[in-house]
Design a protein around this motif. Structure first.
Motif, short mmCIF file in Angstrom:
data_model
loop_
_atom_site.label_atom_id
_atom_site.label_comp_id
_atom_site.label_asym_id
_atom_site.label_seq_id
_atom_site.Cartn_x
_atom_site.Cartn_y
_atom_site.Cartn_z
N ARG A 1 0.82 -1.22 0.00
CA ARG A 1 0.00 0.00 0.00
C ARG A 1 0.85 1.26 0.00
O ARG A 1 0.35 2.34 -0.25
CB ARG A 1 -0.92 0.01 1.21
CG ARG A 1 -2.00 -1.03 1.13
CD ARG A 1 -2.91 -0.97 2.31
NE ARG A 1 -3.55 0.32 2.41
CZ ARG A 1 -4.29 0.71 3.42
NH1 ARG A 1 -4.46 -0.09 4.45
NH2 ARG A 1 -4.85 1.89 3.44
N SER A 2 2.13 1.15 0.30
CA SER A 2 2.97 2.34 0.38
C SER A 2 3.99 2.41 -0.75
O SER A 2 4.93 3.18 -0.68
CB SER A 2 3.69 2.38 1.72
OG SER A 2 4.56 1.29 1.85
N GLU A 3 3.80 1.64 -1.80
CA GLU A 3 4.77 1.63 -2.91
C GLU A 3 5.02 3.02 -3.49
O GLU A 3 6.13 3.33 -3.89
CB GLU A 3 4.30 0.68 -4.02
CG GLU A 3 4.50 -0.78 -3.68
CD GLU A 3 5.94 -1.16 -3.45
OE1 GLU A 3 6.83 -0.69 -4.18
OE2 GLU A 3 6.19 -1.94 -2.52
N ASN A 4 4.03 3.86 -3.57
CA ASN A 4 4.19 5.19 -4.15
C ASN A 4 4.47 6.27 -3.11
O ASN A 4 4.48 7.44 -3.42
CB ASN A 4 2.95 5.57 -4.96
CG ASN A 4 2.77 4.66 -6.15
OD1 ASN A 4 3.74 4.25 -6.76
ND2 ASN A 4 1.53 4.32 -6.46
N ASN A 5 4.69 5.87 -1.87
CA ASN A 5 4.93 6.83 -0.79
C ASN A 5 6.33 6.59 -0.24
O ASN A 5 6.59 5.56 0.38
CB ASN A 5 3.89 6.65 0.31
CG ASN A 5 4.00 7.69 1.38
OD1 ASN A 5 4.98 8.42 1.47
ND2 ASN A 5 2.99 7.76 2.22
N LYS B 1 13.55 5.97 3.12
CA LYS B 1 14.29 7.03 2.41
C LYS B 1 15.79 6.93 2.64
O LYS B 1 16.57 7.56 1.95
CB LYS B 1 13.80 8.41 2.86
CG LYS B 1 12.37 8.73 2.53
CD LYS B 1 11.98 10.13 2.96
CE LYS B 1 12.21 10.45 4.40
NZ LYS B 1 11.48 9.66 5.39
N ASN B 2 16.21 6.15 3.63
CA ASN B 2 17.62 6.08 4.00
C ASN B 2 18.04 4.61 4.12
O ASN B 2 18.30 4.11 5.21
CB ASN B 2 17.85 6.83 5.32
CG ASN B 2 19.31 6.95 5.67
OD1 ASN B 2 20.18 6.59 4.89
ND2 ASN B 2 19.58 7.46 6.85
N ALA B 3 18.15 3.95 2.99
CA ALA B 3 18.43 2.51 2.98
C ALA B 3 19.79 2.16 3.55
O ALA B 3 20.00 1.05 4.03
CB ALA B 3 18.31 1.97 1.56
N THR B 4 20.74 3.08 3.54
CA THR B 4 22.06 2.80 4.08
C THR B 4 22.20 3.30 5.52
O THR B 4 23.26 3.15 6.13
CB THR B 4 23.16 3.44 3.21
OG1 THR B 4 22.96 4.86 3.18
CG2 THR B 4 23.13 2.88 1.81
#
Length: 66
Positions: A10-14, A31-34
């Motif tokens: 449900r959050s794919e576009n967010n 937003k911060n994968a690392t």
């Protein structure tokens, strides 16, 4: 074992959501994968929330994107 991360469908576009790893014991900011990940027993947290043992302020309709 390679850690795999997933975000709710449900959050794919967010971009303002969190991701869970494949063992359900880490969560991170999508937003911060690392960046850092929070470690914890996430299934136990979900059980506590569902049982009403976690107090939190009501969410506004704007917070329901994830």
């Amino acid at each position: 074992m390679t850690t795999k991360w997933r975000k709710a469908r449900r959050s794919e576009n967010n971009p303002n959501c969190v991701e869970l790893n494949n063992t359900l014991d880490h969560v991170r900011d999508s937003k911060n994968a690392t960046g850092p990940a929070l470690h914890g027993d996430l299934p136990a947290l979900v059980r506590a929330v569902r049982a009403g043992r976690v107090n939190a302020p009501p969410m506004s309709t704007a917070d329901h994107g994830c």
